[in-house]
Motif scaffolding. Structure first.
Motif, PDB file in Angstrom:
ATOM      1  N   ASP A  24      12.578 -27.052  -6.571  1.00  0.00           N
ATOM      2  CA  ASP A  24      12.033 -25.870  -7.213  1.00  0.00           C
ATOM      3  C   ASP A  24      10.496 -25.889  -7.075  1.00  0.00           C
ATOM      4  N   PRO A  25       9.928 -24.930  -6.317  1.00  0.00           N
ATOM      5  CA  PRO A  25       8.472 -24.932  -6.087  1.00  0.00           C
ATOM      6  C   PRO A  25       7.671 -24.854  -7.385  1.00  0.00           C
ATOM      7  N   GLU A  26       8.209 -24.151  -8.383  1.00  0.00           N
ATOM      8  CA  GLU A  26       7.472 -24.032  -9.654  1.00  0.00           C
ATOM      9  C   GLU A  26       7.306 -25.369 -10.334  1.00  0.00           C
ATOM     10  N   VAL A  27       8.396 -26.170 -10.280  1.00  0.00           N
ATOM     11  CA  VAL A  27       8.346 -27.508 -10.884  1.00  0.00           C
ATOM     12  C   VAL A  27       7.380 -28.380 -10.098  1.00  0.00           C
ATOM     13  N   ALA A  28       7.442 -28.235  -8.768  1.00  0.00           N
ATOM     14  CA  ALA A  28       6.562 -29.031  -7.919  1.00  0.00           C
ATOM     15  C   ALA A  28       5.104 -28.676  -8.185  1.00  0.00           C
ATOM     16  N   GLU A  29       4.861 -27.409  -8.432  1.00  0.00           N
ATOM     17  CA  GLU A  29       3.477 -26.964  -8.652  1.00  0.00           C
ATOM     18  C   GLU A  29       2.873 -27.531  -9.933  1.00  0.00           C
ATOM     19  N   ALA A  30       3.722 -27.928 -10.848  1.00  0.00           N
ATOM     20  CA  ALA A  30       3.207 -28.493 -12.098  1.00  0.00           C
ATOM     21  C   ALA A  30       2.612 -29.876 -11.870  1.00  0.00           C
ATOM     22  N   ALA A  31       3.000 -30.508 -10.730  1.00  0.00           N
ATOM     23  CA  ALA A  31       2.527 -31.866 -10.462  1.00  0.00           C
ATOM     24  C   ALA A  31       1.154 -31.843  -9.805  1.00  0.00           C
ATOM     25  N   GLN A  32       0.542 -33.077  -9.790  1.00  0.00           N
ATOM     26  CA  GLN A  32      -0.771 -33.182  -9.155  1.00  0.00           C
ATOM     27  C   GLN A  32      -0.651 -33.071  -7.648  1.00  0.00           C
ATOM     28  N   ARG A  33       0.439 -33.608  -7.140  1.00  0.00           N
ATOM     29  CA  ARG A  33       0.568 -33.741  -5.700  1.00  0.00           C
ATOM     30  C   ARG A  33       2.034 -33.553  -5.359  1.00  0.00           C
ATOM     31  N   THR A  34       2.311 -32.897  -4.255  1.00  0.00           N
ATOM     32  CA  THR A  34       3.697 -32.688  -3.828  1.00  0.00           C
ATOM     33  C   THR A  34       3.889 -33.292  -2.444  1.00  0.00           C
ATOM     34  N   ILE A  35       4.934 -34.127  -2.331  1.00  0.00           N
ATOM     35  CA  ILE A  35       5.277 -34.700  -1.022  1.00  0.00           C
ATOM     36  C   ILE A  35       6.504 -33.940  -0.541  1.00  0.00           C
ATOM     37  N   VAL A  36       6.410 -33.322   0.613  1.00  0.00           N
ATOM     38  CA  VAL A  36       7.523 -32.532   1.129  1.00  0.00           C
ATOM     39  C   VAL A  36       8.255 -33.345   2.186  1.00  0.00           C
ATOM     40  N   LEU A  37       9.565 -33.545   1.972  1.00  0.00           N
ATOM     41  CA  LEU A  37      10.387 -34.267   2.953  1.00  0.00           C
ATOM     42  C   LEU A  37      11.192 -33.273   3.769  1.00  0.00           C
ATOM     43  N   GLU A  38      11.296 -33.558   5.056  1.00  0.00           N
ATOM     44  CA  GLU A  38      12.171 -32.770   5.919  1.00  0.00           C
ATOM     45  C   GLU A  38      12.792 -33.698   6.930  1.00  0.00           C
ATOM     46  N   HIS A  39      14.110 -33.620   7.085  1.00  0.00           N
ATOM     47  CA  HIS A  39      14.841 -34.459   8.048  1.00  0.00           C
ATOM     48  C   HIS A  39      14.477 -35.922   7.920  1.00  0.00           C
ATOM     49  N   GLY A  40      14.302 -36.386   6.706  1.00  0.00           N
ATOM     50  CA  GLY A  40      14.081 -37.809   6.488  1.00  0.00           C
ATOM     51  C   GLY A  40      12.647 -38.258   6.743  1.00  0.00           C
ATOM     52  N   ARG A  41      11.779 -37.293   6.961  1.00  0.00           N
ATOM     53  CA  ARG A  41      10.380 -37.680   7.174  1.00  0.00           C
ATOM     54  C   ARG A  41       9.463 -36.925   6.235  1.00  0.00           C
ATOM     55  N   VAL A  42       8.276 -37.491   6.026  1.00  0.00           N
ATOM     56  CA  VAL A  42       7.284 -36.777   5.221  1.00  0.00           C
ATOM     57  C   VAL A  42       6.717 -35.667   6.086  1.00  0.00           C
ATOM     58  N   ALA A  43       7.021 -34.398   5.734  1.00  0.00           N
ATOM     59  CA  ALA A  43       6.558 -33.268   6.528  1.00  0.00           C
ATOM     60  C   ALA A  43       5.099 -32.977   6.211  1.00  0.00           C
ATOM     61  N   ARG A  44       4.805 -32.953   4.899  1.00  0.00           N
ATOM     62  CA  ARG A  44       3.400 -32.724   4.523  1.00  0.00           C
ATOM     63  C   ARG A  44       3.210 -33.130   3.065  1.00  0.00           C
ATOM     64  N   GLU A  45       1.935 -33.229   2.700  1.00  0.00           N
ATOM     65  CA  GLU A  45       1.576 -33.502   1.323  1.00  0.00           C
ATOM     66  C   GLU A  45       0.665 -32.387   0.839  1.00  0.00           C
ATOM     67  N   ILE A  46       0.935 -31.897  -0.365  1.00  0.00           N
ATOM     68  CA  ILE A  46       0.128 -30.799  -0.892  1.00  0.00           C
ATOM     69  C   ILE A  46      -0.550 -31.281  -2.172  1.00  0.00           C
ATOM     70  N   ILE A  47      -1.842 -31.158  -2.239  1.00  0.00           N
ATOM     71  CA  ILE A  47      -2.573 -31.478  -3.464  1.00  0.00           C
ATOM     72  C   ILE A  47      -2.658 -30.184  -4.277  1.00  0.00           C
ATOM     73  N   ASN A  48      -2.235 -30.217  -5.510  1.00  0.00           N
ATOM     74  CA  ASN A  48      -2.250 -29.031  -6.362  1.00  0.00           C
ATOM     75  C   ASN A  48      -3.656 -28.851  -6.948  1.00  0.00           C
ATOM     76  N   GLU A  49      -4.327 -27.896  -6.386  1.00  0.00           N
ATOM     77  CA  GLU A  49      -5.726 -27.737  -6.796  1.00  0.00           C
ATOM     78  C   GLU A  49      -5.849 -27.074  -8.157  1.00  0.00           C
ATOM     79  N   ASN A  50      -4.773 -26.413  -8.567  1.00  0.00           N
ATOM     80  CA  ASN A  50      -4.810 -25.756  -9.881  1.00  0.00           C
ATOM     81  C   ASN A  50      -4.391 -26.667 -11.015  1.00  0.00           C
ATOM     82  N   PHE A  51      -4.104 -27.956 -10.643  1.00  0.00           N
ATOM     83  CA  PHE A  51      -3.565 -28.868 -11.646  1.00  0.00           C
ATOM     84  C   PHE A  51      -4.503 -28.993 -12.834  1.00  0.00           C
ATOM     85  N   GLY A  52      -3.909 -28.872 -13.992  1.00  0.00           N
ATOM     86  CA  GLY A  52      -4.675 -29.042 -15.225  1.00  0.00           C
ATOM     87  C   GLY A  52      -5.407 -27.809 -15.652  1.00  0.00           C
ATOM     88  N   LYS A  53      -5.238 -26.731 -14.907  1.00  0.00           N
ATOM     89  CA  LYS A  53      -5.974 -25.508 -15.273  1.00  0.00           C
ATOM     90  C   LYS A  53      -5.078 -24.523 -15.994  1.00  0.00           C
TER      91      LYS A  53
END
Lengths: 224, 485
Positions: free
Chosen positions: A195-224
């Motif tokens: 759930d992207p909304e739940v992920a957005e609540a975190a500081q950082r999101t690690i996205v997995l695809e096909h067993g690999r780390v596809a990308r990492e997203i830093i939530n810049e709005n965290f804490g705001k």
């Protein structure tokens, strides 16, 4: 030193590579979401971090200990002492009351303490529901009991598996608010979700695809 | 709160809040325990029950005198003390004598006994009419009744002559008194009473020739004739014609015959015997030798014979196993009570054989029930494990070790076992009681020891039944609680 460091971990089921050379670091006090579609390796990752499975290759350092080589008995001990688990299906012992369910966790960890368990329920706003059986609680209330149960032994890491998957929006927000509060108190949180909304609540999101780390997203709005 | 308290709290909650499932498990253990404790009760009660049944087939022990004579009442009661009053169901003395009917002169066996005891040791006696309840009443065998044409309430005159006891063994012995008679002149009897000394010589002689012609045979009554026999060896030499007096030939020959055919009597006055009138209270049908006897009370027998408290034999009906009975016999021998006890083998042996077969049957059924109970409990526990896979997974995910899972399930199983055991012990007693009342027509007493035994056995069975389900529970993967599985 990172609280959790996953180094070049692969998990292979026959032909299938559920995890393929994954490396992740989670720092003490960090709130990380692990996201990905079905079959991306989320569950496998969750099992390995939760000390319920071992990788085929690679190292998993939890609090400086390599848990990829430990016996299942030792893994049980590590899980009991360092990790608080929260599940999508809540999973309460259905014949025990809310406070007894919290005490089960204490029972396996150290000593049952009803006062402390009631306090933990108070933290999730359920002190007055302590004597209710799971069947008498709503889904949101059950999940809050599970949060109380997860934090009762003061774990190093709270590992939540789709914690809001079975909740309506109002309850989802209550649970996320609880996570935010735990984060403020310095608890390390790893939340596995699609759930992207739940992920957005975190500081950082690690996205997995096909067993690999596809990308990492830093939530810049965290804490705001 | 201690860990133990939490453990108990979890187990009781599991049992109380999951009633329907646990009720099935409890019922399977409870019913198993019920049948088990019931069968065990019956198993141990069967000897007593069957013993009582076997006592209907008559006496299983016989007491006789050690030295072939008669048994006195004192040694008989000493022997009964060895066995103990609780074990003696009945003890019937018998005194047998040969008596005669006055009218027909027919001889028969008269038996003195105790009719209350007869009904205990020979419950199979079939009596037309009633057992004698008062003095001068008799119970006569069917055969006797037919022979003399007696009916209920008929009055029979019977007589007893102690000398008859000596008829068969009536040979002269040193010191004996002999009585003889023979036909003299005109077939009138002459009679003689002789006493012998210890060398078998005639010590004294009394001659009664008062029926003979005074001037011929009657002359022999004076002492000059009888004196010639004193000091002579008995019996007299045959054909000693010097003893035949001329002018009294017939009488003197009769005297010689009376002397040579004289018979032993211990007591001349008893020769007359006793004659009593007895009323027939009942007619006995047994199909056995008793049908040719006449039974009377011991008091009447004493009046008839003049001898009190003498028995020929005492029939006992004793409850106990063949081994116990043999033990009594041995104790009596060791105590040297002057009695010899014999076991009625056809009763004691068949009793032992039937008992061991019956116990073997109950044992077999018990074993089968035991196995069935275990299968039933095991199946239920298996269902419990399957139903609670998630919970077990959760507990493991929360950090429960394999041992905690084992202890929790074993605890639940044994708790159920204890509960089922208490239920089984109580219901089992009821079950045994119903069986006992319906099959053996007697009640059983509750064995307090059976309660803890049943509880422990039930707990062990429950624990054993849980072993395989527990093994399965331990194998459950904690990861199954993750995701929406």
């Amino acid at each position: 030193m990172s609280l959790l460091e996953i180094r070049n971990v692969s998990k292979i089921y026959g032909e299938l590579k559920a995890l393929d050379n994954v490396s992740i670091k989670v720092e003490q006090g960090e709130w990380v979401a692990i996201m990905g579609p079905s079959g991306s390796g989320k569950s496998t990752m969750m099992n390995i971090i939760g000390c319920m499975d071992k990788p085929s290759k690679g190292e998993v350092l939890l609090d400086g200990v390599d848990i990829s080589k430990e016996s299942s008995k030792k893994l049980t001990e590590i899980r009991r002492d360092k990790i608080g688990l929260i599940f999508q299906q809540f999973h309460m012992v259905n014949y025990l009351t809310a406070v007894e369910n919290v005490m089960v966790s204490q029972y396996y960890h150290s000593m049952p303490d009803e006062e402390e368990a009631l306090e933990a329920l108070g933290r999730v706003g359920l002190r007055d529901r302590a004597r209710h059986l799971p069947s008498q609680l709503s889904g949101g209330e059950q999940q809050r009991v599970c949060v109380a149960r997860a934090l009762i032994n003061h774990p190093e890491l709270i590992l939540a598996d789709e914690p809001t998957g079975n909740l309506d929006e109002a309850n989802e927000n209550i649970v996320l608010d609880l996570f935010a509060q735990l984060h403020k108190e310095g608890t390390t949180l790893i939340v596995v979700t699609h759930d992207p909304e739940v992920a957005e609540a975190a500081q950082r999101t690690i996205v997995l695809e096909h067993g690999r780390v596809a990308r990492e997203i830093i939530n810049e709005n965290f804490g705001k | 709160m201690t860990k133990r308290k939490m453990f108990l709290r979890m187990i009781t909650a599991s049992l109380l809040r999951r009633r329907s499932r646990m009720l099935v498990a409890l019922l399977s253990i409870g019913i198993g325990a019920t049948i088990l404790s019931g069968l065990v009760t019956i198993y141990y009660d069967v000897p007593r029950q069957m013993g009582a049944q076997f006592r209907n087939y008559g006496a299983n022990m016989i007491l006789v005198s050690q030295d072939t004579g008669t048994l006195n009442a004192q040694s008989a009661s000493d022997a009964l003390e060895v066995i103990g009053t609780d074990q003696v169901i009945g003890a019937t003395p018998y005194r047998y004598v040969t008596a005669q009917f006055v009218r027909s002169q027919l001889s028969f066996v008269a038996a003195g006994t105790d009719f209350d005891q007869v009904q205990l040791t020979s419950p199979y006696f079939v009596v037309d009419g009633a057992y004698p309840s008062g003095p001068r009443q008799v119970l006569i065998g069917k055969q006797v009744a037919e022979t003399v044409g007696a009916k209920l309430n008929s009055v029979l005159e019977i007589t007893y002559k102690p000398s008859q006891k000596f008829v068969s063994g009536g040979e002269a012995v040193p010191g004996a008194t002999l009585v003889g008679s023979a036909e003299g002149f005109n077939t009138n009897p002459v009679s003689v009473v002789l006493t012998l000394d210890d060398q078998m010589k005639i010590a004294s002689m009394e001659l009664d020739v008062s029926t003979q012609t005074e001037e011929y045979g009657g002359r022999l009554g004076d002492e000059t004739y009888t004196k010639r026999f004193i000091g002579r060896a008995y019996p007299l030499e045959e054909n000693d014609e010097t003893d035949v007096l001329s002018g009294a030939t017939i009488t003197s020959r009769a005297v010689l015959e009376a002397i040579s055919t004289a018979q032993v009597t211990d007591n001349a006055t008893a020769v007359t015997g006793n004659t009593m009138s007895m009323q027939v209270a009942g007619i006995l049908d047994t199909g056995g030798k008793e049908e040719s006897y006449i039974f009377m009370s011991m008091d009447d027998m004493a009046a008839l014979t003049g001898e009190k408290d003498l028995y020929d034999v005492m029939e006992l009906s004793v409850s106990g196993t063949a081994d116990e009975l043999a033990g009594y016999v041995q104790t009596m021998e060791e105590k040297d009570l002057g009695v010899t006890a014999r076991l009625v083998k056809r009763i004691t042996n068949s009793e032992t054989a039937v008992l061991s077969k019956l116990q073997a049957l109950v044992f077999l059924v018990t074993a089968v029930v035991l196995v069935l109970t275990m299968i039933c409990v095991s199946t239920t526990m298996m269902a419990v494990v399957t139903e609670r896979r998630k919970e077990i997974g959760l507990r493991k995910a929360l950090g429960a070790s394999d041992d905690s899972i084992r202890v929790e399930f074993l605890g639940e199983g044994m708790f159920l076992g204890a509960l089922g055991g208490v239920m089984g012990a109580l219901l089992g007693f009821g079950f045994a009681q119903i069986v006992s009342v319906n099959v053996f027509e007697s009640s059983i007493t509750f064995q307090p020891l059976l309660l803890p035994i049943t509880v422990v056995v039930s707990m062990v069975i429950a624990a054993l039944s849980c072993l395989w389900p527990i093994k399965r529970a331990v194998q459950i993967d904690p990861a199954l609680v993750l995701k929406g599985e």
